[in-house]
Design a protein around this motif. Structure first.
Motif, PDB file in Angstrom:
ATOM      1  N   ARG A  75       0.834  -1.195   0.000  1.00 30.55           N
ATOM      2  CA  ARG A  75       0.000   0.000   0.000  1.00 30.55           C
ATOM      3  C   ARG A  75       0.873   1.251   0.000  1.00 30.55           C
ATOM      4  N   LYS A  76       0.854   1.976  -1.115  1.00 28.41           N
ATOM      5  CA  LYS A  76       1.502   3.287  -1.244  1.00 28.41           C
ATOM      6  C   LYS A  76       2.936   3.270  -0.714  1.00 28.41           C
ATOM      7  N   ILE A  77       3.697   2.272  -1.157  1.00 29.10           N
ATOM      8  CA  ILE A  77       5.060   2.112  -0.663  1.00 29.10           C
ATOM      9  C   ILE A  77       6.023   2.970  -1.471  1.00 29.10           C
ATOM     10  N   SER A  78       6.945   3.622  -0.769  1.00 27.84           N
ATOM     11  CA  SER A  78       7.953   4.467  -1.417  1.00 27.84           C
ATOM     12  C   SER A  78       9.301   4.223  -0.757  1.00 27.84           C
ATOM     13  N   LYS A  79      10.364   4.477  -1.528  1.00 29.54           N
ATOM     14  CA  LYS A  79      11.717   4.386  -0.984  1.00 29.54           C
ATOM     15  C   LYS A  79      12.554   5.517  -1.558  1.00 29.54           C
ATOM     16  N   ARG A  80      13.112   6.319  -0.634  1.00 29.85           N
ATOM     17  CA  ARG A  80      13.997   7.407  -1.024  1.00 29.85           C
ATOM     18  C   ARG A  80      15.370   7.147  -0.412  1.00 29.85           C
TER      19      ARG A  80
ATOM     20  N   LEU B  68       4.339   2.673 -10.786  1.00 35.77           N
ATOM     21  CA  LEU B  68       3.603   1.581 -11.419  1.00 35.77           C
ATOM     22  C   LEU B  68       2.786   2.142 -12.579  1.00 35.77           C
ATOM     23  N   LEU B  69       3.052   1.632 -13.783  1.00 36.98           N
ATOM     24  CA  LEU B  69       2.410   2.169 -14.983  1.00 36.98           C
ATOM     25  C   LEU B  69       1.193   1.369 -15.421  1.00 36.98           C
TER      26      LEU B  69
ATOM     27  N   ASN C  41       5.257   5.532  -4.382  1.00 36.07           N
ATOM     28  CA  ASN C  41       3.830   5.372  -4.113  1.00 36.07           C
ATOM     29  C   ASN C  41       3.211   4.182  -4.868  1.00 36.07           C
ATOM     30  N   VAL C  42       3.830   3.019  -4.756  1.00 39.62           N
ATOM     31  CA  VAL C  42       3.377   1.812  -5.466  1.00 39.62           C
ATOM     32  C   VAL C  42       2.411   1.019  -4.595  1.00 39.62           C
ATOM     33  N   SER C  43       1.310   0.593  -5.189  1.00 44.70           N
ATOM     34  CA  SER C  43       0.345  -0.267  -4.503  1.00 44.70           C
ATOM     35  C   SER C  43       0.006  -1.459  -5.397  1.00 44.70           C
TER      36      SER C  43
END
Length: 351
Positions: free
Chosen positions: A5-10, A219-220, A22-24
């Motif tokens: 759910r709405k995962i991000s990595k910086r 995610l496209l 912001n990948v779900s």
């Protein structure tokens, strides 16, 4: 089995490098999810977060009911993980390495030996069992990595380029193993979830029930391979070989312009005229091969065959395409590429 759910990595401080944005997604039992994207798209970073080797900057990842941040050990117990490059201990033999991994997973005695024998036979390592891993080819090292990921019979498999370095026969065998693992109903009668990262589009067609494409951390698209093919400009394209008409001097006349005038043809890809020698298979003479690209995926077959019949052109072969994954992949991942390049993933991001 996997819920992101709405995962991000910086990476880095301040603005840093946003590797995943912001990948779900969700992966259910029995699914084989193909994870596609160009180099540096964020695939490996996403996998490392799902397996608990990297902490998300934001968002959540839950595997078999366990949160990767709150219960990372529980997540690792539920996952079989083949990382990129298949790192192994090079000075160990294949048998001693698998023995070590089995002990780490808590197996001993007959059960340990049974599990090792099962995975060795599944990925065909019997012939190199007593060789040091450093002496193996890249393909065999990859198979050792795959074997260790399956030792504890996990409900979830995360495989980063599982067939990298394998020859065509080995790829076929490993794909059969992956399909069998996903559909075998020995985990609460539901099968396993398999996520595999790959650059090989043929692999998606051969193994995956679903595929996603990621680029620049985003995610496209998410759908079945058929869904993705339907997005291609070649969906319902017609490729045909005809015997072209002859001009006054006997030379073959191109039929490309007339076929291109069909209402729903967007473009004609003319592969030219070739002269086929006479053979037992049929008469010789000129042949013209063309691909007719439709407007908006509109079916063309009926219009094409009707025109050829009305013109008296003989059709030697004709086929309708479902679409091309490489076309969809290229279109989606190169959009605006001139303005913003793909996000780079740091080398050796996981400990």
């Amino acid at each position: 089995m996997i819920s992101i759910r709405k995962i991000s990595k910086r990476y880095g401080t301040g603005s840093g490098i946003l590797a995943v944005d912001n990948v779900s997604l969700e992966v259910g039992p029995g699914e084989v999810l193909g994870f596609l994207g160009p180099n540096g798209a964020g695939k490996s970073t996403t996998m490392k977060m799902v397996t608990g080797f990297l902490t998300p900057t934001s968002g959540t990842a839950v595997v078999c009911g366990r949160d990767v941040v709150e219960d990372p050990v529980g997540v690792k117990a539920a996952i079989g993980y083949l990382p990129e490059g298949a790192p192994n201990y090079p000075d160990m033999t294949v048998r001693s390495f698998l023995d070590f991994i089995a002990q780490v997973r808590g197996f001993s005695g007959r059960e340990k030996h049974r599990r090792i024998d099962t995975v060795v036979d599944r990925v065909q390592l019997r012939g190199v069992l007593h060789q040091p891993i450093e002496t193996l080819s890249k393909g065999f090292k990859r198979r050792v990595g795959l074997a260790q990921s399956m030792l504890h019979d996990p409900p979830v498999l995360i495989l980063d380029e599982p067939t990298d370095g394998l020859d065509p026969n080995q790829k076929h065998e490993v794909r059969n193993v992956i399909r069998a693992l996903a559909t075998s109903a020995d985990h609460q009668n539901s099968g396993r979830s398999v996520v595999l990262s790959t650059h090989i589009l043929e692999e998606v067609e051969a193994v995956c029930t679903r595929a996603i494409i990621i680029a620049k951390g985003k995610l496209l698209v998410d759908g079945t391979p058929a869904d993705l093919r339907a997005m291609s400009k070649y969906h319902n394209a017609v490729t045909l070989t005809v015997i072209p008409p002859s001009g006054a001097g006997g030379e073959p006349l191109s039929v490309a312009k007339e076929l291109g005038d069909i209402k729903w043809v967007a473009a004609v890809e003319d592969k030219g005229v070739v002269h086929v020698p006479v053979s037992p298979a049929g008469p010789g003479g000129p042949r013209q091969t063309l691909t007719l690209v439709p407007k908006g995926g509109r079916p063309l077959l009926g219009d094409v065959t009707s025109m050829c019949k009305s013109k008296g052109w003989s059709i030697e072969t004709i086929a309708v395409e479902g679409g091309r994954l490489d076309d969809v992949f290229r279109t989606l991942t190169t959009k605006d590429a001139a303005n913003t390049g793909p996000v780079a993933e740091p080398v050796g991001g996981a400990a």
